[in-house]
Motif scaffolding. Sequence first.
Motif, PDB file in Angstrom:
ATOM      1  N   THR A 197      39.085  42.395  22.898  1.00 52.72           N
ATOM      2  CA  THR A 197      38.745  41.459  23.963  1.00 52.72           C
ATOM      3  C   THR A 197      37.260  41.105  23.960  1.00 52.72           C
ATOM      4  O   THR A 197      36.428  41.878  23.518  1.00 52.72           O
ATOM      5  N   SER A 198      36.975  39.936  24.466  1.00 48.91           N
ATOM      6  CA  SER A 198      35.578  39.561  24.676  1.00 48.91           C
ATOM      7  C   SER A 198      35.319  39.329  26.164  1.00 48.91           C
ATOM      8  O   SER A 198      34.226  38.952  26.553  1.00 48.91           O
ATOM      9  N   ASN A 199      36.320  39.573  26.975  1.00 45.93           N
ATOM     10  CA  ASN A 199      36.219  39.372  28.413  1.00 45.93           C
ATOM     11  C   ASN A 199      36.474  40.704  29.126  1.00 45.93           C
ATOM     12  O   ASN A 199      37.572  41.250  29.027  1.00 45.93           O
ATOM     13  N   PRO A 200      35.503  41.225  29.857  1.00 47.48           N
ATOM     14  CA  PRO A 200      35.687  42.511  30.537  1.00 47.48           C
ATOM     15  C   PRO A 200      36.898  42.540  31.469  1.00 47.48           C
ATOM     16  O   PRO A 200      37.498  43.589  31.665  1.00 47.48           O
ATOM     17  N   GLN A 201      37.250  41.392  32.031  1.00 48.03           N
ATOM     18  CA  GLN A 201      38.397  41.362  32.942  1.00 48.03           C
ATOM     19  C   GLN A 201      39.728  41.572  32.224  1.00 48.03           C
ATOM     20  O   GLN A 201      40.742  41.862  32.854  1.00 48.03           O
ATOM     21  N   ASP A 202      39.731  41.426  30.901  1.00 52.04           N
ATOM     22  CA  ASP A 202      40.956  41.646  30.138  1.00 52.04           C
ATOM     23  C   ASP A 202      41.132  43.094  29.695  1.00 52.04           C
ATOM     24  O   ASP A 202      42.135  43.429  29.055  1.00 52.04           O
ATOM     25  N   LEU A 256      30.129  43.790  26.658  1.00 51.74           N
ATOM     26  CA  LEU A 256      31.044  43.716  27.794  1.00 51.74           C
ATOM     27  C   LEU A 256      30.401  44.168  29.106  1.00 51.74           C
ATOM     28  O   LEU A 256      30.948  43.949  30.184  1.00 51.74           O
TER      29      LEU A 256
END
Length: 189
Positions: A53-58, A97
Amino acid sequence: MKPHQITVVVGNVSERSRTKVLAQAIGDALATALPVQLTVLEIAHLTSVIGVTSNPQDLDLTGRLALQAIANADLVVAVSPVYKGSYSGLFKHLFDLVPPDALVDRPVLLAANGGSDRHALVVDHQLRPLFSFFRALTVPSAVYASEADFDGYLLKDGPLRKRIGEAAAQAAGLLSARRAVKPPLRAVA
């Protein structure tokens, strides 16, 4: 006295590593200098979580807890092996992240290990700029270990142990100073 929350990030991607041995020695030195509660984050255990992932929310719960351990630490100990003149890619990805303001005015003790002394400048040319971006307070003395500082996967006695003690003492001083400041600096930033 409440123990200081210290998060140690071990940037090696394999389970058995000199990076982990170096990180443990730094953690032990900090525990000798002041009351601490250590949280150890190993990239080897986080690879499948952060690498996708590149999105912390994922991130799943493990990934979110890792970021939370970094953001909530009183001190971060960042230890990476040197690969081709720089820190490891997944080590950097983990910090990619971390929110940009999460480490403002937070002490960070920098350490790295590599095959030879030729890589010693990675601490000042790679790690310090990374944590400068976060506006963290990097401990003045960093720790660099080369293969000559180890006997297999055991840390030898000698100058490296002195450098670890010096860096741990400086980190302890920064932590004590931060506790004395009300409100904490990062709350003002």
